[in-house]
Design an enzyme around this catalytic site. Structure first.
Site, PDB file in Angstrom:
ATOM      1  N   HIS A   1     -16.401 -39.634  -8.339  1.00 16.46           N
ATOM      2  CA  HIS A   1     -15.341 -38.684  -9.471  1.00 16.46           C
ATOM      3  C   HIS A   1     -14.733 -39.864 -10.522  1.00 16.46           C
ATOM      4  O   HIS A   1     -14.871 -41.333 -10.716  1.00 16.46           O
ATOM      5  CB  HIS A   1     -13.763 -38.673  -8.754  1.00 16.46           C
ATOM      6  CG  HIS A   1     -13.329 -38.502  -9.801  1.00 16.46           C
ATOM      7  ND1 HIS A   1     -12.531 -37.418 -10.294  1.00 16.46           N
ATOM      8  CD2 HIS A   1     -11.855 -39.710 -10.221  1.00 16.46           C
ATOM      9  CE1 HIS A   1     -11.527 -37.139 -10.900  1.00 16.46           C
ATOM     10  NE2 HIS A   1     -11.354 -38.850 -10.747  1.00 16.46           N
TER      11      HIS A   1
ATOM     12  N   LYS B   1     -16.701 -41.520  -3.825  1.00 16.07           N
ATOM     13  CA  LYS B   1     -16.376 -40.957  -2.597  1.00 16.07           C
ATOM     14  C   LYS B   1     -16.844 -41.545  -0.891  1.00 16.07           C
ATOM     15  O   LYS B   1     -18.143 -42.070  -1.236  1.00 16.07           O
ATOM     16  CB  LYS B   1     -16.429 -39.643  -3.148  1.00 16.07           C
ATOM     17  CG  LYS B   1     -15.790 -38.609  -4.323  1.00 16.07           C
ATOM     18  CD  LYS B   1     -16.103 -37.734  -4.636  1.00 16.07           C
ATOM     19  CE  LYS B   1     -15.605 -37.394  -6.298  1.00 16.07           C
ATOM     20  NZ  LYS B   1     -16.327 -35.674  -5.990  1.00 16.07           N
TER      21      LYS B   1
ATOM     22  N   TYR C   1      -5.848 -34.583  -6.859  1.00 15.73           N
ATOM     23  CA  TYR C   1      -6.748 -33.282  -7.342  1.00 15.73           C
ATOM     24  C   TYR C   1      -5.598 -32.416  -7.440  1.00 15.73           C
ATOM     25  O   TYR C   1      -6.275 -30.987  -7.035  1.00 15.73           O
ATOM     26  CB  TYR C   1      -7.331 -33.499  -6.199  1.00 15.73           C
ATOM     27  CG  TYR C   1      -8.742 -33.375  -5.831  1.00 15.73           C
ATOM     28  CD1 TYR C   1      -9.646 -33.968  -7.072  1.00 15.73           C
ATOM     29  CD2 TYR C   1      -8.928 -34.262  -4.641  1.00 15.73           C
ATOM     30  CE1 TYR C   1     -10.919 -34.547  -7.489  1.00 15.73           C
ATOM     31  CE2 TYR C   1     -10.651 -35.175  -4.928  1.00 15.73           C
ATOM     32  CZ  TYR C   1     -11.606 -35.094  -5.834  1.00 15.73           C
ATOM     33  OH  TYR C   1     -12.488 -35.669  -6.552  1.00 15.73           O
TER      34      TYR C   1
ATOM     35  N   ASN D   1     -20.685 -34.534  -4.188  1.00 17.60           N
ATOM     36  CA  ASN D   1     -21.001 -34.929  -5.171  1.00 17.60           C
ATOM     37  C   ASN D   1     -21.702 -36.638  -5.476  1.00 17.60           C
ATOM     38  O   ASN D   1     -21.342 -36.645  -6.253  1.00 17.60           O
ATOM     39  CB  ASN D   1     -20.929 -33.922  -6.772  1.00 17.60           C
ATOM     40  CG  ASN D   1     -19.464 -34.252  -6.395  1.00 17.60           C
ATOM     41  OD1 ASN D   1     -19.248 -34.838  -6.297  1.00 17.60           O
ATOM     42  ND2 ASN D   1     -19.187 -32.662  -7.178  1.00 17.60           N
TER      43      ASN D   1
ATOM     44  N   GLU E   1      -4.132 -40.737 -12.736  1.00 18.23           N
ATOM     45  CA  GLU E   1      -5.357 -41.409 -11.457  1.00 18.23           C
ATOM     46  C   GLU E   1      -5.543 -42.368 -11.178  1.00 18.23           C
ATOM     47  O   GLU E   1      -5.140 -43.367  -9.972  1.00 18.23           O
ATOM     48  CB  GLU E   1      -6.649 -40.668 -11.636  1.00 18.23           C
ATOM     49  CG  GLU E   1      -6.773 -39.200 -12.754  1.00 18.23           C
ATOM     50  CD  GLU E   1      -8.058 -38.951 -12.276  1.00 18.23           C
ATOM     51  OE1 GLU E   1      -9.220 -39.333 -12.308  1.00 18.23           O
ATOM     52  OE2 GLU E   1      -7.918 -37.066 -12.424  1.00 18.23           O
TER      53      GLU E   1
HETATM   54  P1  DAT Z   1     -15.366 -33.392 -11.334  1.00 21.41           P
HETATM   55  O1  DAT Z   1     -16.162 -34.162 -10.291  1.00 21.41           O
HETATM   56  O2  DAT Z   1     -17.000 -33.222 -11.626  1.00 21.41           O
HETATM   57  O3  DAT Z   1     -14.577 -33.799 -12.775  1.00 21.41           O
HETATM   58  P2  DAT Z   1     -13.782 -31.158 -10.830  1.00 21.41           P
HETATM   59  O4  DAT Z   1     -13.166 -31.755 -10.946  1.00 21.41           O
HETATM   60  O5  DAT Z   1     -14.507 -29.517 -11.420  1.00 21.41           O
HETATM   61  O6  DAT Z   1     -15.289 -31.406 -11.383  1.00 21.41           O
HETATM   62  O7  DAT Z   1     -13.322 -30.782  -9.543  1.00 21.41           O
HETATM   63  C1  DAT Z   1     -13.473 -31.688  -8.774  1.00 21.41           C
HETATM   64  C2  DAT Z   1     -14.048 -32.110  -6.590  1.00 21.41           C
HETATM   65  O8  DAT Z   1     -14.362 -30.691  -6.601  1.00 21.41           O
HETATM   66  C3  DAT Z   1     -15.676 -31.623  -7.551  1.00 21.41           C
HETATM   67  O9  DAT Z   1     -16.268 -33.186  -7.822  1.00 21.41           O
HETATM   68  C4  DAT Z   1     -16.714 -31.514  -5.938  1.00 21.41           C
HETATM   69  C5  DAT Z   1     -15.431 -29.788  -6.226  1.00 21.41           C
HETATM   70  N1  DAT Z   1     -15.587 -28.905  -6.818  1.00 21.41           N
HETATM   71  C6  DAT Z   1     -15.618 -28.587  -7.498  1.00 21.41           C
HETATM   72  N2  DAT Z   1     -15.801 -27.630  -8.050  1.00 21.41           N
HETATM   73  C7  DAT Z   1     -16.213 -26.747  -6.711  1.00 21.41           C
HETATM   74  C8  DAT Z   1     -17.056 -25.610  -6.455  1.00 21.41           C
HETATM   75  N3  DAT Z   1     -16.915 -24.376  -7.157  1.00 21.41           N
HETATM   76  N4  DAT Z   1     -16.762 -25.695  -4.979  1.00 21.41           N
HETATM   77  C9  DAT Z   1     -16.774 -26.771  -4.278  1.00 21.41           C
HETATM   78  N5  DAT Z   1     -16.095 -27.706  -4.532  1.00 21.41           N
HETATM   79  C10 DAT Z   1     -15.894 -27.805  -5.873  1.00 21.41           C
HETATM   80 MG    MG Z   2     -12.577 -33.515 -12.536  1.00 19.66          MG
END
Ligand code: DAT
Ligand code: MG
Length: 151
Positions: free
Chosen positions: A117, A11, A51, A114, A128
């Site tokens: 992805h 990212k 997303y 973080n 994706e």
């Molecule tokens: P991942 O990236 O581990 O697959 P995800 O699909 O649940 O996680 O979420 C996608 C991204 O969205 C994640 O990398 C960071 C952001 N995100 C997820 N939950 C969040 C939250 N509670 N607050 C802020 N950003 C969040």
């Molecule tokens: Mg995810």
């Protein structure tokens, strides 16, 4: 063999912090094979499509703003059970919960930054990968794959 392809994104925070090499290196050292790779800046439409499962959540707008804010590096990564394997390398979504030794556990502090992805299942990987790559972007590395898996 269950050879899978998964989408990995370094990212914008990873690019900005100079961590692309570290991330790709960890993926390669695990034995996974990069079959497509591209640096690009996402537009809003592509970011929202990528997303889409998070549309409507409180963090969605910030997520789209962040992922479109600067260049990222997209990779197609292949290997035996590569989807779950890469998720394991990446670590839990919230870096505070990510194990030390994982990418997020070693390099990230907050959920909103973080670094990486990774697709979370076969269907999302297919969907994706098609957002970031066209068929002609992929190379075949069948022999490399076989060498890693069979020695
Ligand atoms: P991942 O990236 O581990 O697959 P995800 O699909 O649940 O996680 O979420 C996608 C991204 O969205 C994640 O990398 C960071 C952001 N995100 C997820 N939950 C969040 C939250 N509670 N607050 C802020 N950003 C969040
Ligand atoms: Mg995810």
């Amino acid at each position: 063999m269950a050879i899978e392809a998964t989408l990995i994104l370094c990212k914008p925070d990873a690019v900005s912090r100079g961590l692309v090499g570290e991330i790709v290196s960890r993926i390669e050292r695990r034995g996974y094979i990069v079959t497509a790779m591209r640096m690009m800046q996402l537009d809003g439409d592509r970011a929202r499509a990528h997303y889409a499962e998070h549309d409507g959540k409180p963090f969605f707008a910030d997520l789209v703003t962040f992922i479109t804010s600067a260049p990222l590096v997209a990779l197609a990564v292949e290997g035996e059970n590569a989807i779950d394997g890469c998720r394991q390398l990446i670590g839990a979504t919230d870096p505070l919960k990510a194990a030390p030794g994982s990418i997020r556990g070693d390099f990230a502090q907050t959920i909103g930054r973080n670094l990486v992805h990774g697709s979370d299942g076969k269907e999302s990987a297919r969907r994706e990968l098609a957002i970031f790559f066209k068929d002609s972007d992929f190379v075949s590395r069948r022999h490399d794959l076989e060498r890693w898996i069979h020695g």
